[in-house]
Write a protein that holds these residues in place. Structure first.
Motif, PDB file in Angstrom:
ATOM      1  N   LEU A 116       0.845  -1.207   0.000  1.00 14.57           N
ATOM      2  CA  LEU A 116       0.000   0.000   0.000  1.00 14.57           C
ATOM      3  C   LEU A 116       0.881   1.258   0.000  1.00 14.57           C
ATOM      4  O   LEU A 116       0.589   2.233  -0.704  1.00 14.57           O
ATOM      5  CB  LEU A 116      -0.928   0.015   1.221  1.00 14.57           C
ATOM      6  CG  LEU A 116      -2.074  -1.004   1.208  1.00 14.57           C
ATOM      7  CD1 LEU A 116      -2.870  -0.912   2.513  1.00 14.57           C
ATOM      8  CD2 LEU A 116      -3.004  -0.795   0.006  1.00 14.57           C
ATOM      9  N   ALA A 160       2.010   1.785  -3.429  1.00 14.75           N
ATOM     10  CA  ALA A 160       0.934   2.341  -4.266  1.00 14.75           C
ATOM     11  C   ALA A 160       0.797   3.850  -4.018  1.00 14.75           C
ATOM     12  O   ALA A 160       0.661   4.640  -4.958  1.00 14.75           O
ATOM     13  CB  ALA A 160      -0.390   1.628  -3.961  1.00 14.75           C
ATOM     14  N   LEU A 172      -1.148  -1.647  -5.960  1.00 14.21           N
ATOM     15  CA  LEU A 172      -2.477  -1.755  -5.352  1.00 14.21           C
ATOM     16  C   LEU A 172      -3.055  -3.153  -5.577  1.00 14.21           C
ATOM     17  O   LEU A 172      -3.622  -3.768  -4.671  1.00 14.21           O
ATOM     18  CB  LEU A 172      -3.397  -0.675  -5.936  1.00 14.21           C
ATOM     19  CG  LEU A 172      -4.708  -0.455  -5.200  1.00 14.21           C
ATOM     20  CD1 LEU A 172      -4.461  -0.022  -3.754  1.00 14.21           C
ATOM     21  CD2 LEU A 172      -5.557   0.600  -5.922  1.00 14.21           C
ATOM     22  N   LEU A 218      -5.807   1.480   4.332  1.00  9.21           N
ATOM     23  CA  LEU A 218      -5.490   2.419   3.254  1.00  9.21           C
ATOM     24  C   LEU A 218      -5.944   3.828   3.631  1.00  9.21           C
ATOM     25  O   LEU A 218      -5.209   4.805   3.447  1.00  9.21           O
ATOM     26  CB  LEU A 218      -6.161   1.945   1.957  1.00  9.21           C
ATOM     27  CG  LEU A 218      -5.904   2.774   0.713  1.00  9.21           C
ATOM     28  CD1 LEU A 218      -4.407   2.908   0.433  1.00  9.21           C
ATOM     29  CD2 LEU A 218      -6.596   2.160  -0.505  1.00  9.21           C
TER      30      LEU A 218
END
Lengths: 209, 209
Positions: free
Chosen positions: A117, A120, A160, A175
């Motif tokens: 995460l 991402a 992701l 997230l």
């Protein structure tokens, strides 16, 4: 706008403050040197995951390809520095990556998922800044960042999708927590100007903080 | 024979013992798994130099390209493991790389030069083993190693030329010292069969040593 780029902008919790872009325009050498370091660090992060998660074949193939692309970008930014006569030197890291890494769990599989995460988020923010830089930088640099923005959007999507793949619960709560942290890191005044910094607080000299 | 391959064979202090190739033929899973680890470690070593020597532009460009190629080979070997249903898992390292690294100076510029010489030696030995493996492995693997041998010969030449470039004295004395160590590491009986091991001593089980 390209759908991949649109997805990046919708994913992020906020836009980079206009002041950061103004500061980028007047700090091009630091921007480029730090960008080169960021590409290298991105490759390093991906590579470290190749060492840790040997039993995740899909992750290994994806992240090895991603690391190769980050290294190619490193070579391109480094070449640009040479062409412009800008010395490539060590720079202190901004608070950004370490601020995000603090939220990474130490327990698997959350440790992996949170790391993905983070990847991402960093790629998404890089992409958003590339898009903004196109508007404020000279034509040669603008073209360079236009090309990189699309790669970065792909890396965002890759990270992701890997996070979703290896998660054992919905990723949304974590997230959202990380994106809140990220918004503060990019919006609040910062002590040094860097590729992922907040806008430099007034009355603080730029450069090697 | 290709001139690059010839240069590799002339550089090395000795040929790999025939017994190692016999053992390779009967330890293909361990050979391939360790080979995947070696490609990844080679990328990691090159990347670590990108972090340390930011003021050596030629080195940065060369080693970043080299790291990308090692990662591509990692993906290829890893894909081969998947195709053959061989599990990619952690393996203890052989004594080879650590045995060579013990000879690396802690003082610059010798530290860099010795590290580059180590790179040249490891790539040369890998190339020599690839060439030997072509003769003992099944056709699909033989073809794979035939293609890799040429890359490895180029990496050898790159590392050697970088060592010469950054040395402040003739490299020959240190190189000879390291090659003597290398000859022992590849010829003397070893405790586990690995890509860069000596031949496995008799009466020691193969596998995860």
């Amino acid at each position: 706008m390209d759908a991949d780029l649109q997805a990046v902008l919708e994913f992020l919790p906020c836009r980079t403050p206009a002041l950061w872009f103004e500061q980028a325009r007047t700090n091009v050498p630091t921007l480029l040197v730090d960008h080169a370091h960021c590409e290298k660090k991105a490759a390093g992060t991906a590579l470290s995951l190749l060492f840790r998660y040997v039993d995740h074949p899909h992750l290994l193939q994806s992240l090895s390809r991603l690391a190769r692309e980050e290294l190619r970008h490193f070579e391109q930014v480094h070449k640009l520095l040479q062409d412009k006569g800008i010395a490539y030197k060590h720079l202190s890291s901004s608070r950004y990556a370490s601020g995000l890494r603090e939220r990474v769990s130490r327990v698997e599989p959350d440790r992996l998922v949170d790391t993905l995460l983070t990847g991402a988020i960093v790629e998404a923010r890089s992409c958003e800044r590339f898009l903004g830089l196109i508007k404020v930088l000279p034509a040669d640099l603008a073209e360079f960042y236009r090309l990189l923005a699309l790669s970065e959007a792909r890396h965002f999507a890759d990270y992701l999708s890997l996070a979703q793949r290896y998660a054992d619960k919905p990723i949304q709560p974590k997230l959202e927590e990380m994106l809140k942290v990220e918004a503060r890191l990019v919006c609040e005044p910062d002590i040094s100007f860097r590729f992922h910094s907040g806008p430099l607080a007034e009355n603080i000299p730029t450069g090697a903080g």
